[in-house]
Design a protein around this motif. Structure first.
Motif, PDB file in Angstrom:
ATOM      1  N   ASP A 192       0.824  -1.218   0.000  1.00 15.90           N
ATOM      2  CA  ASP A 192       0.000   0.000   0.000  1.00 15.90           C
ATOM      3  C   ASP A 192       0.852   1.259   0.000  1.00 15.90           C
ATOM      4  OD1 ASP A 192      -2.173  -1.624   0.050  1.00 15.90           O
ATOM      5  OD2 ASP A 192      -2.713  -1.249   2.125  1.00 15.90           O
ATOM      6  N   THR A 193       1.855   1.287   0.830  1.00 22.47           N
ATOM      7  CA  THR A 193       2.681   2.497   0.932  1.00 22.47           C
ATOM      8  C   THR A 193       3.781   2.520  -0.129  1.00 22.47           C
ATOM      9  OG1 THR A 193       3.960   1.347   2.649  1.00 22.47           O
ATOM     10  CG2 THR A 193       2.229   2.849   3.373  1.00 22.47           C
ATOM     11  N   TYR A 194       4.315   1.375  -0.497  1.00 21.95           N
ATOM     12  CA  TYR A 194       5.400   1.323  -1.492  1.00 21.95           C
ATOM     13  C   TYR A 194       4.912   1.839  -2.840  1.00 21.95           C
ATOM     14  CZ  TYR A 194       9.332  -0.527  -4.167  1.00 21.95           C
ATOM     15  OH  TYR A 194      10.445  -0.646  -4.992  1.00 21.95           O
ATOM     16  N   TYR A 195       3.681   1.478  -3.212  1.00 24.81           N
ATOM     17  CA  TYR A 195       3.140   1.882  -4.509  1.00 24.81           C
ATOM     18  C   TYR A 195       2.111   3.010  -4.379  1.00 24.81           C
ATOM     19  CZ  TYR A 195       5.333  -2.154  -6.740  1.00 24.81           C
ATOM     20  OH  TYR A 195       6.245  -3.063  -7.234  1.00 24.81           O
ATOM     21  N   ALA A 196       2.178   3.759  -3.282  1.00 25.51           N
ATOM     22  CA  ALA A 196       1.188   4.818  -3.048  1.00 25.51           C
ATOM     23  C   ALA A 196       1.244   5.919  -4.105  1.00 25.51           C
ATOM     24  CB  ALA A 196       1.398   5.424  -1.663  1.00 25.51           C
ATOM     25  N   ASN A 197       2.387   6.075  -4.753  1.00 29.99           N
ATOM     26  CA  ASN A 197       2.535   7.133  -5.765  1.00 29.99           C
ATOM     27  C   ASN A 197       2.640   6.585  -7.179  1.00 29.99           C
ATOM     28  OD1 ASN A 197       2.649   9.582  -4.093  1.00 29.99           O
ATOM     29  ND2 ASN A 197       4.507   8.647  -3.239  1.00 29.99           N
ATOM     30  N   THR A 198       2.367   5.303  -7.364  1.00 32.10           N
ATOM     31  CA  THR A 198       2.447   4.674  -8.682  1.00 32.10           C
ATOM     32  C   THR A 198       1.089   4.760  -9.376  1.00 32.10           C
ATOM     33  OG1 THR A 198       4.148   3.125  -7.896  1.00 32.10           O
ATOM     34  CG2 THR A 198       2.973   2.542  -9.917  1.00 32.10           C
ATOM     35  N   ALA A 199       1.104   5.185 -10.626  1.00 30.28           N
ATOM     36  CA  ALA A 199      -0.146   5.334 -11.384  1.00 30.28           C
ATOM     37  C   ALA A 199      -0.908   4.014 -11.426  1.00 30.28           C
ATOM     38  CB  ALA A 199       0.166   5.802 -12.802  1.00 30.28           C
ATOM     39  N   TYR A 200      -2.211   4.105 -11.313  1.00 33.05           N
ATOM     40  CA  TYR A 200      -3.156   2.987 -11.312  1.00 33.05           C
ATOM     41  C   TYR A 200      -3.082   2.148 -10.028  1.00 33.05           C
ATOM     42  CZ  TYR A 200      -3.662   4.207 -16.221  1.00 33.05           C
ATOM     43  OH  TYR A 200      -3.879   4.891 -17.380  1.00 33.05           O
ATOM     44  N   ALA A 240      -1.134   6.494   6.476  1.00 37.51           N
ATOM     45  CA  ALA A 240       0.133   5.959   5.963  1.00 37.51           C
ATOM     46  C   ALA A 240       0.296   6.255   4.475  1.00 37.51           C
ATOM     47  CB  ALA A 240       0.198   4.458   6.216  1.00 37.51           C
ATOM     48  N   VAL A 241      -0.779   6.054   3.695  1.00 32.80           N
ATOM     49  CA  VAL A 241      -0.716   6.326   2.257  1.00 32.80           C
ATOM     50  C   VAL A 241      -0.599   7.824   2.007  1.00 32.80           C
ATOM     51  CG1 VAL A 241      -2.010   6.208   0.093  1.00 32.80           C
ATOM     52  CG2 VAL A 241      -1.947   4.226   1.630  1.00 32.80           C
ATOM     53  N   GLY A 242      -1.382   8.625   2.758  1.00 33.02           N
ATOM     54  CA  GLY A 242      -1.300  10.077   2.597  1.00 33.02           C
ATOM     55  C   GLY A 242       0.078  10.610   2.937  1.00 33.02           C
ATOM     56  N   ALA A 243       0.739  10.018   3.915  1.00 32.22           N
ATOM     57  CA  ALA A 243       2.100  10.451   4.265  1.00 32.22           C
ATOM     58  C   ALA A 243       3.040  10.240   3.093  1.00 32.22           C
ATOM     59  CB  ALA A 243       2.589   9.678   5.490  1.00 32.22           C
ATOM     60  N   ARG A 244       2.876   9.138   2.374  1.00 31.81           N
ATOM     61  CA  ARG A 244       3.706   8.898   1.186  1.00 31.81           C
ATOM     62  C   ARG A 244       3.455   9.962   0.125  1.00 31.81           C
ATOM     63  NH1 ARG A 244       7.946   5.223   0.135  1.00 31.81           N
ATOM     64  NH2 ARG A 244       7.905   3.663   1.791  1.00 31.81           N
ATOM     65  N   TRP A 245       2.217  10.374  -0.027  1.00 29.43           N
ATOM     66  CA  TRP A 245       1.910  11.428  -0.995  1.00 29.43           C
ATOM     67  C   TRP A 245       2.609  12.740  -0.628  1.00 29.43           C
ATOM     68  CZ3 TRP A 245      -4.118  10.513  -1.044  1.00 29.43           C
ATOM     69  CH2 TRP A 245      -4.388   9.304  -1.702  1.00 29.43           C
ATOM     70  N   LEU A 246       2.766  12.945   0.672  1.00 35.42           N
ATOM     71  CA  LEU A 246       3.408  14.179   1.151  1.00 35.42           C
ATOM     72  C   LEU A 246       4.914  14.028   1.318  1.00 35.42           C
ATOM     73  CD1 LEU A 246       0.772  15.193   3.869  1.00 35.42           C
ATOM     74  CD2 LEU A 246       1.011  16.103   1.544  1.00 35.42           C
ATOM     75  N   GLY A 247       5.452  12.891   0.896  1.00 34.18           N
ATOM     76  CA  GLY A 247       6.890  12.683   0.975  1.00 34.18           C
ATOM     77  C   GLY A 247       7.391  12.244   2.334  1.00 34.18           C
ATOM     78  N   ARG A 248       6.498  11.766   3.192  1.00 34.79           N
ATOM     79  CA  ARG A 248       6.909  11.317   4.521  1.00 34.79           C
ATOM     80  C   ARG A 248       6.749   9.802   4.640  1.00 34.79           C
ATOM     81  NH1 ARG A 248       4.349  14.821   9.200  1.00 34.79           N
ATOM     82  NH2 ARG A 248       5.963  13.623  10.306  1.00 34.79           N
ATOM     83  N   ASP A 249       7.377   9.223   5.652  1.00 35.97           N
ATOM     84  CA  ASP A 249       7.354   7.773   5.834  1.00 35.97           C
ATOM     85  C   ASP A 249       6.682   7.416   7.161  1.00 35.97           C
ATOM     86  OD1 ASP A 249       7.733   5.099   6.078  1.00 35.97           O
ATOM     87  OD2 ASP A 249       9.901   5.112   5.771  1.00 35.97           O
ATOM     88  N   ASP A 276       5.126   4.289   7.232  1.00 37.74           N
ATOM     89  CA  ASP A 276       4.761   2.944   6.802  1.00 37.74           C
ATOM     90  C   ASP A 276       4.436   2.016   7.966  1.00 37.74           C
ATOM     91  OD1 ASP A 276       5.375   4.038   4.400  1.00 37.74           O
ATOM     92  OD2 ASP A 276       6.855   2.544   3.809  1.00 37.74           O
ATOM     93  N   TYR A 277       5.013   2.266   9.133  1.00 33.39           N
ATOM     94  CA  TYR A 277       4.782   1.373  10.275  1.00 33.39           C
ATOM     95  C   TYR A 277       3.298   1.321  10.661  1.00 33.39           C
ATOM     96  CZ  TYR A 277       4.278   5.430  13.360  1.00 33.39           C
ATOM     97  OH  TYR A 277       3.847   6.586  13.961  1.00 33.39           O
ATOM     98  N   LEU A 278       2.577   2.409  10.352  1.00 36.05           N
ATOM     99  CA  LEU A 278       1.143   2.402  10.642  1.00 36.05           C
ATOM    100  C   LEU A 278       0.429   1.348   9.798  1.00 36.05           C
ATOM    101  CD1 LEU A 278       0.362   6.229  10.812  1.00 36.05           C
ATOM    102  CD2 LEU A 278       0.548   4.624  12.727  1.00 36.05           C
ATOM    103  N   ALA A 299      -2.132  -1.517  11.504  1.00 35.28           N
ATOM    104  CA  ALA A 299      -3.376  -1.894  10.833  1.00 35.28           C
ATOM    105  C   ALA A 299      -3.698  -3.397  10.891  1.00 35.28           C
ATOM    106  CB  ALA A 299      -3.338  -1.424   9.378  1.00 35.28           C
ATOM    107  N   PRO A 300      -2.733  -4.306  10.647  1.00 34.87           N
ATOM    108  CA  PRO A 300      -3.087  -5.740  10.645  1.00 34.87           C
ATOM    109  C   PRO A 300      -3.678  -6.264  11.953  1.00 34.87           C
ATOM    110  CG  PRO A 300      -1.006  -5.402   9.512  1.00 34.87           C
ATOM    111  CD  PRO A 300      -1.353  -4.096  10.154  1.00 34.87           C
ATOM    112  N   PRO A 301      -3.078  -5.972  13.128  1.00 37.85           N
ATOM    113  CA  PRO A 301      -3.723  -6.482  14.349  1.00 37.85           C
ATOM    114  C   PRO A 301      -5.097  -5.876  14.594  1.00 37.85           C
ATOM    115  CG  PRO A 301      -1.850  -5.061  14.892  1.00 37.85           C
ATOM    116  CD  PRO A 301      -1.792  -5.332  13.433  1.00 37.85           C
ATOM    117  N   VAL A 302      -5.281  -4.614  14.209  1.00 42.15           N
ATOM    118  CA  VAL A 302      -6.612  -3.995  14.341  1.00 42.15           C
ATOM    119  C   VAL A 302      -7.617  -4.745  13.468  1.00 42.15           C
ATOM    120  CG1 VAL A 302      -7.953  -1.920  13.858  1.00 42.15           C
ATOM    121  CG2 VAL A 302      -5.724  -1.720  14.951  1.00 42.15           C
ATOM    122  N   ALA A 303      -7.185  -5.115  12.253  1.00 45.05           N
ATOM    123  CA  ALA A 303      -8.069  -5.851  11.346  1.00 45.05           C
ATOM    124  C   ALA A 303      -8.416  -7.225  11.908  1.00 45.05           C
ATOM    125  CB  ALA A 303      -7.408  -5.996   9.983  1.00 45.05           C
TER     126      ALA A 303
END
Length: 395
Positions: free
Chosen positions: A134-142, A200-209, A211-213, A218-222
């Motif tokens: 999710d975060t690695y490809y947050a800025n990749t088209a499509y 976490a995804v929005g942070a990637r859009w803003l150039g921040r990291d 990812d730990y979120l 997120a997984p244990p909450v899910a």
């Protein structure tokens, strides 16, 4: 999260489904129960296919890096749709309206699933990511659009389901309300999951990291959310049966003193029928009630109606409610009758007296009160002591 933390919820959910298998053939035509079964399977699939080991295996089998991404997102979307469909059918209402809304829901989420795979096919995602796609490809088209789409679809389903279940929970009671509250709490955690992913995804859009979120929070909450939601749907179906079983066991236990008294040596008032330990509790309770009532019939020639009236008056004077006083009087009469029967080994009273059983203790619903009075009432104990004293003084 490690693989066991994905696989354990999957195993628990599929186990819950397996527990329902014996009755599936009889309930297959019930749309509500069919949806519950589908929900359990889909929820289990979400965790199974989201485990890193499963993700890597599917990517290797298909030969497509990150193919598991749209697959997992699609299963999660199907889970959201299943929950909405279940709530729609669960609430009842006109069947045609429920079918119409269900069709719209299924159509909308089917289009979302098709769109997820289409966006993945258009994207360029050659690097396999098992945990942080999710975060690695947050800025990749499509890929960006695919990630946002599944999150939005999940959020909408969580908001609608939370709103429907909360409003419904205010109108009902008992196990249904408990189940709805569990579902509401589970979906609130789902919203927490979505919020963490958005951040976490929005942070990637803003150039921040951050990812730990996405990978650590997120997984244990899910996991907790899915277990609560699954439990919420199961509790109203299983709860009434558990309550009935508990009430039967409680009644069976409370009848114990009276049952033991009627079966005590040297002259048991009724014959005991042995049952297997695995016999259903309801059957065991019925057998105990019938045995007690049969014992009353055999004691009828020894019932002393005068003593019954005296015990009733004494119980009322002591402040007992009328129903409780009747139970005390019945128990006192039974205690005296048992003593009289033990003093009559030849059964002389059987031929000398016509049966005249108490009308009160002839009703099974009063047996518990009589049994409790038999073991706890001071009036009954006094009658028992007097009967024993009379037995000692008149050999």
């Amino acid at each position: 999260m490690r693989d066991p933390e994905f696989y354990l919820p999957a195993i628990l959910l599929i186990t819950a489904f397996a527990c329902r298998l014996p009755g599936i053939r009889q309930t297959w035509r019930d749309p509500l129960l069919r949806t519950v079964n589908a929900l359990l399977i889909v929820a289990s699939s979400v965790f199974f296919f989201a485990a890193p080991t499963t993700i890597a295996g599917i990517n290797r089998i298909t030969g497509v890096p990150n193919f598991s991404a749209p697959l997992v997102y699609s299963i999660l979307t199907a889970f959201s749709a299943s929950c909405l469909v279940l709530i729609i059918n669960w609430r009842g209402g006109p069947p045609q309206a429920a079918r119409r809304v269900t069709l719209r829901c299924v159509t909308a989420y089917s289009l979302v699933i098709i769109t997820l795979f289409t966006l993945f096919a258009l994207a360029d995602a050659p690097v396999e990511r098992l945990r942080d796609l999710d975060t690695y490809y947050a800025n990749t088209a499509y890929m960006r659009e695919m990630i946002v789409l599944y999150l939005v679809a999940h959020t909408v389903a969580a908001l609608v389901t939370t709103w429907l279940c909360w409003g419904w929970s205010l109108k009902v009671r008992g196990w249904l309300r408990a189940g709805l509250v569990l579902i509401v709490v589970g979906y609130l955690l789902n919203l927490v999951f979505d919020a963490v992913k958005y951040v976490a995804v929005g942070a990637r859009w803003l150039g921040r990291d951050l990812d730990y979120l996405s990978t650590g929070v997120a997984p244990p909450v899910a996991s907790v959310s899915a277990l609560l939601i699954g439990s919420g749907f199961i509790v109203p179906l299983v709860g009434p049966r558990l309550s009935e079983t508990w009430r039967s066991w409680s009644a069976y236990r409370k009848l114990g003193p009276l049952w033991c008294a009627l079966h005590a040596a040297p002259a048991p008032a009724c014959a005991a029928v042995k049952m297997n330990w695995w016999s259903p509790v309801r059957l065991r309770l019925t057998q105990r009630e019938s045995g007690i009532l049969d014992g009353f019939l055999s004691l009828a020639p020894y019932f002393d109606r005068t003593l019954h009236g005296e015990a009733l008056d004494a119980a009322l004077r002591s402040g007992a409610e009328p129903k409780q006083a009747e139970a005390v009087a019945d128990a006192a009469m039974i205690a005296a009758a048992l003593a009289a029967r033990n003093n009559d080994p030849e059964g002389a009273a059987l031929s000398a007296t016509a049966p005249d059983p108490s009308p009160t203790i002839g009703r099974a619903r009063d047996l518990i009160g009589v049994s409790q009075a038999y073991s706890c009432s001071a009036i009954v104990e006094a009658v028992r002591v007097n009967a024993a004293r009379s037995e000692n003084t008149h050999p």
